[in-house]
Design a protein around this motif. Sequence first.
Motif, PDB file in Angstrom:
ATOM      1  N   SER A 260       0.837  -1.200   0.000  1.00 34.47           N
ATOM      2  CA  SER A 260       0.000   0.000   0.000  1.00 34.47           C
ATOM      3  C   SER A 260       0.871   1.249   0.000  1.00 34.47           C
ATOM      4  O   SER A 260       0.532   2.252  -0.625  1.00 34.47           O
ATOM      5  CB  SER A 260      -0.900  -0.011   1.231  1.00 34.47           C
ATOM      6  OG  SER A 260      -0.100   0.018   2.389  1.00 34.47           O
TER       7      SER A 260
ATOM      8  N   ALA B 296      -4.272   5.505  -5.601  1.00 32.25           N
ATOM      9  CA  ALA B 296      -4.946   4.920  -6.761  1.00 32.25           C
ATOM     10  C   ALA B 296      -4.326   5.388  -8.064  1.00 32.25           C
ATOM     11  O   ALA B 296      -4.953   5.342  -9.108  1.00 32.25           O
ATOM     12  CB  ALA B 296      -6.438   5.265  -6.725  1.00 32.25           C
TER      13      ALA B 296
ATOM     14  N   LEU C  63     -11.887   2.227  -7.860  1.00 37.65           N
ATOM     15  CA  LEU C  63     -10.831   2.042  -6.865  1.00 37.65           C
ATOM     16  C   LEU C  63     -10.700   3.277  -5.986  1.00 37.65           C
ATOM     17  O   LEU C  63     -10.544   3.183  -4.766  1.00 37.65           O
ATOM     18  CB  LEU C  63      -9.505   1.761  -7.583  1.00 37.65           C
ATOM     19  CG  LEU C  63      -8.303   1.476  -6.680  1.00 37.65           C
ATOM     20  CD1 LEU C  63      -8.510   0.200  -5.901  1.00 37.65           C
ATOM     21  CD2 LEU C  63      -7.030   1.390  -7.496  1.00 37.65           C
ATOM     22  N   SER C  64     -10.772   4.440  -6.621  1.00 38.19           N
ATOM     23  CA  SER C  64     -10.584   5.673  -5.860  1.00 38.19           C
ATOM     24  C   SER C  64     -11.877   6.127  -5.197  1.00 38.19           C
ATOM     25  O   SER C  64     -11.843   6.954  -4.292  1.00 38.19           O
ATOM     26  CB  SER C  64     -10.100   6.767  -6.799  1.00 38.19           C
ATOM     27  OG  SER C  64     -11.047   6.953  -7.836  1.00 38.19           O
TER      28      SER C  64
ATOM     29  N   VAL D  12     -14.275   4.289  -3.629  1.00 44.32           N
ATOM     30  CA  VAL D  12     -14.781   3.549  -2.473  1.00 44.32           C
ATOM     31  C   VAL D  12     -13.643   3.375  -1.470  1.00 44.32           C
ATOM     32  O   VAL D  12     -12.693   2.650  -1.739  1.00 44.32           O
ATOM     33  CB  VAL D  12     -15.323   2.166  -2.902  1.00 44.32           C
ATOM     34  CG1 VAL D  12     -15.920   1.445  -1.716  1.00 44.32           C
ATOM     35  CG2 VAL D  12     -16.347   2.330  -4.006  1.00 44.32           C
TER      36      VAL D  12
ATOM     37  N   GLU E 189     -13.249   1.707   1.097  1.00 41.05           N
ATOM     38  CA  GLU E 189     -12.984   0.359   1.601  1.00 41.05           C
ATOM     39  C   GLU E 189     -12.030  -0.415   0.678  1.00 41.05           C
ATOM     40  O   GLU E 189     -11.336  -1.315   1.121  1.00 41.05           O
ATOM     41  CB  GLU E 189     -14.291  -0.434   1.749  1.00 41.05           C
ATOM     42  CG  GLU E 189     -15.165   0.021   2.901  1.00 41.05           C
ATOM     43  CD  GLU E 189     -15.825   1.358   2.628  1.00 41.05           C
ATOM     44  OE1 GLU E 189     -16.234   1.594   1.470  1.00 41.05           O
ATOM     45  OE2 GLU E 189     -15.902   2.181   3.559  1.00 41.05           O
ATOM     46  N   TYR E 190     -12.004  -0.079  -0.600  1.00 42.03           N
ATOM     47  CA  TYR E 190     -11.181  -0.865  -1.520  1.00 42.03           C
ATOM     48  C   TYR E 190      -9.698  -0.716  -1.232  1.00 42.03           C
ATOM     49  O   TYR E 190      -8.922  -1.640  -1.430  1.00 42.03           O
ATOM     50  CB  TYR E 190     -11.437  -0.443  -2.974  1.00 42.03           C
ATOM     51  CG  TYR E 190     -12.802  -0.810  -3.493  1.00 42.03           C
ATOM     52  CD1 TYR E 190     -13.651  -1.637  -2.764  1.00 42.03           C
ATOM     53  CD2 TYR E 190     -13.239  -0.339  -4.725  1.00 42.03           C
ATOM     54  CE1 TYR E 190     -14.901  -1.957  -3.229  1.00 42.03           C
ATOM     55  CE2 TYR E 190     -14.492  -0.662  -5.211  1.00 42.03           C
ATOM     56  CZ  TYR E 190     -15.327  -1.465  -4.454  1.00 42.03           C
ATOM     57  OH  TYR E 190     -16.561  -1.773  -4.923  1.00 42.03           O
ATOM     58  N   THR E 191      -9.286   0.472  -0.843  1.00 46.71           N
ATOM     59  CA  THR E 191      -7.859   0.688  -0.623  1.00 46.71           C
ATOM     60  C   THR E 191      -7.525   0.927   0.833  1.00 46.71           C
ATOM     61  O   THR E 191      -6.359   0.891   1.197  1.00 46.71           O
ATOM     62  CB  THR E 191      -7.375   1.917  -1.403  1.00 46.71           C
ATOM     63  OG1 THR E 191      -8.237   3.014  -1.091  1.00 46.71           O
ATOM     64  CG2 THR E 191      -7.389   1.682  -2.885  1.00 46.71           C
TER      65      THR E 191
ATOM     66  N   ARG F 135     -17.145   9.857  -2.255  1.00 43.52           N
ATOM     67  CA  ARG F 135     -16.425   9.320  -1.100  1.00 43.52           C
ATOM     68  C   ARG F 135     -16.985   9.809   0.214  1.00 43.52           C
ATOM     69  O   ARG F 135     -16.939   9.097   1.215  1.00 43.52           O
ATOM     70  CB  ARG F 135     -14.947   9.694  -1.170  1.00 43.52           C
ATOM     71  CG  ARG F 135     -14.225   9.128  -2.371  1.00 43.52           C
ATOM     72  CD  ARG F 135     -12.800   9.606  -2.378  1.00 43.52           C
ATOM     73  NE  ARG F 135     -12.130   9.255  -1.142  1.00 43.52           N
ATOM     74  CZ  ARG F 135     -11.538   8.100  -0.921  1.00 43.52           C
ATOM     75  NH1 ARG F 135     -11.509   7.198  -1.864  1.00 43.52           N
ATOM     76  NH2 ARG F 135     -10.976   7.860   0.239  1.00 43.52           N
TER      77      ARG F 135
ATOM     78  N   LYS G 211     -19.910   4.943  -8.909  1.00 38.58           N
ATOM     79  CA  LYS G 211     -20.043   3.643  -8.261  1.00 38.58           C
ATOM     80  C   LYS G 211     -21.186   2.876  -8.901  1.00 38.58           C
ATOM     81  O   LYS G 211     -22.346   3.278  -8.791  1.00 38.58           O
ATOM     82  CB  LYS G 211     -20.309   3.828  -6.769  1.00 38.58           C
ATOM     83  CG  LYS G 211     -19.095   4.349  -6.030  1.00 38.58           C
ATOM     84  CD  LYS G 211     -19.311   4.410  -4.541  1.00 38.58           C
ATOM     85  CE  LYS G 211     -20.308   5.453  -4.163  1.00 38.58           C
ATOM     86  NZ  LYS G 211     -20.242   5.806  -2.730  1.00 38.58           N
TER      87      LYS G 211
END
Lengths: 227, 584
Positions: free
Chosen positions: B85, B158, B166-167, B169, B171-173, B249, B257
């Motif tokens: 990360s 991202a 990816l950017s 949400v 929770e994804y990253t 976000r 989304k």
Amino acid sequence: MTPGLLEAPPERGPVTHRPNGPVPPPPPPTGGGDGPEREPWPRRPALDNLRLAVLFLIGSESMFFAALIAGLFVLRLGQPLWPPPFQPRLPVGVTGVNTLVLLASSVTMVGAVRALVRGEENLLVKRLVAAAGLGALFLVVQGYEWARLIGYGLTVSGGAYGATFYTLIGAHAAHVFGALVWLGATLVLASRGRFRHGRTAPVKACAMFWHFVVGLWPILYVAVYLL
Amino acid sequence: MSATGATAHAHVGHAGHHELGFIRTYIFSTDHKMIARQFLFMGLFMMIIGGLLALVVRWELAWPETAVPGLSMILTETGGILEPSQYNMAFTMHATIMIFFVIMPILAGAFGNFCIPLMIGARDMAFPVLNMLSFWVGALAGVLMLAGFFVPGGHAAAGWTSYAPLSAVPEYTGVKWGQNLWCISLFVLGISSMMGAINYITTIINMRAPGMKLFRMPLVIWSLFITAILLLLALPVLTSGVAMLLFDRTLGTSWFKPSGGGEPLLWQHLFWYFGHPEVYILILPAMGIASEILPVFCRKPIFGYHAMAFSMIAIAFLSWVVYGHHMFVSGMSPALGMAFTVTTMIIAVPSAIKTFNWLGTLWGARIRFTVPMLNALAFVSMFVIGGLSGIFMASTPVDIYIQDTYFIVAHIHYVVFGGSIFGAFAAIYYWFPKMFGRMTNTVLGHLHFWPTFVFFNLTFFPMHIIGVGGQMRRIYNPMQYEFLQHQQHWNVFITVSAFCLGLGQIPFVVNFFWSLFAGKKAPLNPWNSNTLEWTAPSPPPHLNWGPTLPMVYRGPYEYSSPESRDDWLPQTAPPVTAAGARRH
Ligand code: HEM
Ligand SMILES: [Cu+2]
């Protein structure tokens, strides 16, 4: 050839052409010697700095809203039904009347600029007040409708319909608010008599932005409420 | 009109009398030259951060999952080993900082501010206070961007393109405030750049000195003019995009989304609709700078002045209709892909016109290889390589194979480092005497240029090879993939070169600060240039000119003109025999 002996450059006629184009003709006479009368720029610009700047500001803002409107169309074309089922309907009628209110403010603004050009200061202030009042009324009605819609369950997080509605209309409302602040400042200055003796550009610039914000609204109304 | 003239006079007369305080002179200054210096320092400072991040990325790629030297102090838990990360964060922030906070502030911010009023013969920008605000709002954006490093969850990770979802949400990253700050910072930067762009355009249209017709403007002013128009119209699209992303976000909207009826591809369209004009925002000022420096050190007129100006206009128009070449594999109808291939290849034509005109300028010249000239020559040659690799990628079938590989990374860096950064170095060395009133050191300049040029190529050229060999962009550990292991030696080679490239910047820093305080005092016109800025003192005083504005009689590139015994003929030189020149 004796080195160190400098030859005089050969005689040449006047130069008319150079590798990068013809020799420019001498500049127009500037009214005398090299003195200060040359300043400023002898050619009067077509549009003063302020209005030119507002013109470009409008260009930039148009791209901002174009992106938002494009986003709205992309999302709604991706949906089988629009407006999506089980979502509150938008208040088309009230907002239609409100549109007229906003358009009326533009008309008073035109009147204000006319009064300014004629030098009728009292009329200018009155008409600016009227334009600002109509703009504020528009915002109040919009806010009231928003509150009602939220009460009916149309929320930003409830899906694409609410998201696009609140983003687009909110962005416009923010611009109306900004334009209103600008108009208020102009109004204060006008009432203090700051726009006498042909100093009209600041009011005209403010009016340009106002017309932009007003002119944008019918487009948004059609795209968001009617289509 | 006479009234404005009188006030301008009163102004000039007064400037000498009351001194502005420290704060008004150095911090909240409205003087375009001071704002230019502020932008320059901001860009150079951010360049150090962006450069260090790049070295972290390179270390990870050459020696994956080993401790990065010096990082053990920051990453105490792992003893300096990057986590995936953190690696994502490093490359994301490297690109974001370099593009938005290094190249844009230096080329458009610093040299735009410095050159425009001085080279068109104005006293300042049209709106000096707006100009000051533009810098400080930009600085605020920079602070917000840097603040992202210190929030829990880390900074945006991202990619500089921040593809949704990816950017969109968190929770994804696992990145929450980092990405939010990324959005807010770019939103604020959009406001700053809009203020700057409006100012530049208005100034160029309305404030030119008497006789400075549009087609007597130096090409760098043309390039900045066109850059400002692109900034004005492209940045707002990004601004609305990042606003939507931020709402997704934080407020729970669903623009990007799919779960809420949003469309992830919409982000890519908005981003690249901005993104392609953006790459021309990065390169056009450098093109203008090269067009300025080449004639001076060739002592020849620029080849094809009008073609140069019109090809920049053509690039500006075409840059709106090529953006799809970034999305060939994102899903697009083949017909549309074909259209974007064709438009992209067409945009190479004006770029090629410019290149050939630079070569035409160099042709047969007795070139003076000064430090600014070397950097300008590096710009021309490296831009050719980057432009050519661009044409490869413009072809859809080729791009399907090389997209998202190191070939793209090589292309980017040939145009952005080889192009824009060499252009920025050229501009710094060229205008330093005027900007700070002192000459830079030539020996240190060579010590900076040659290692930079050599190690730049050693760093970025092999990326073409490993890219075609299949190495993907944005991977944490190339050794995880069997098909990449055999070319790992290239990654080591590139990283060693990159560290040498970094070391090669030390002479620049030394040169910059040494010259700032102890450099030789600069004469009025050290390079014997024609353009107006060299007629003002070094450094120019507040309001630039004495009581009268300069009067312009000719174009900016009349070097070795038969009309003059010297090999230069300033724009302010009146015609020799005014009557004679008119009669013939
Ligand atoms: C002859 C001119 C050019 C052509 C034909 C061209 C073509 C392309 C193409 C087709 C791509 C997409 C590749 C892919 O992602 O698969 C690309 C990416 C890129 N180009 Fe260019 N390009 C040109 C000039 C430039 C210039 C002048 C700059 C910047 C100063 C630039 C900066 C970039 C960047 C930053 C990317 C990568 C974006 C990303 O995915 O992160 N290009 N170029
Ligand atoms: Cu592109």
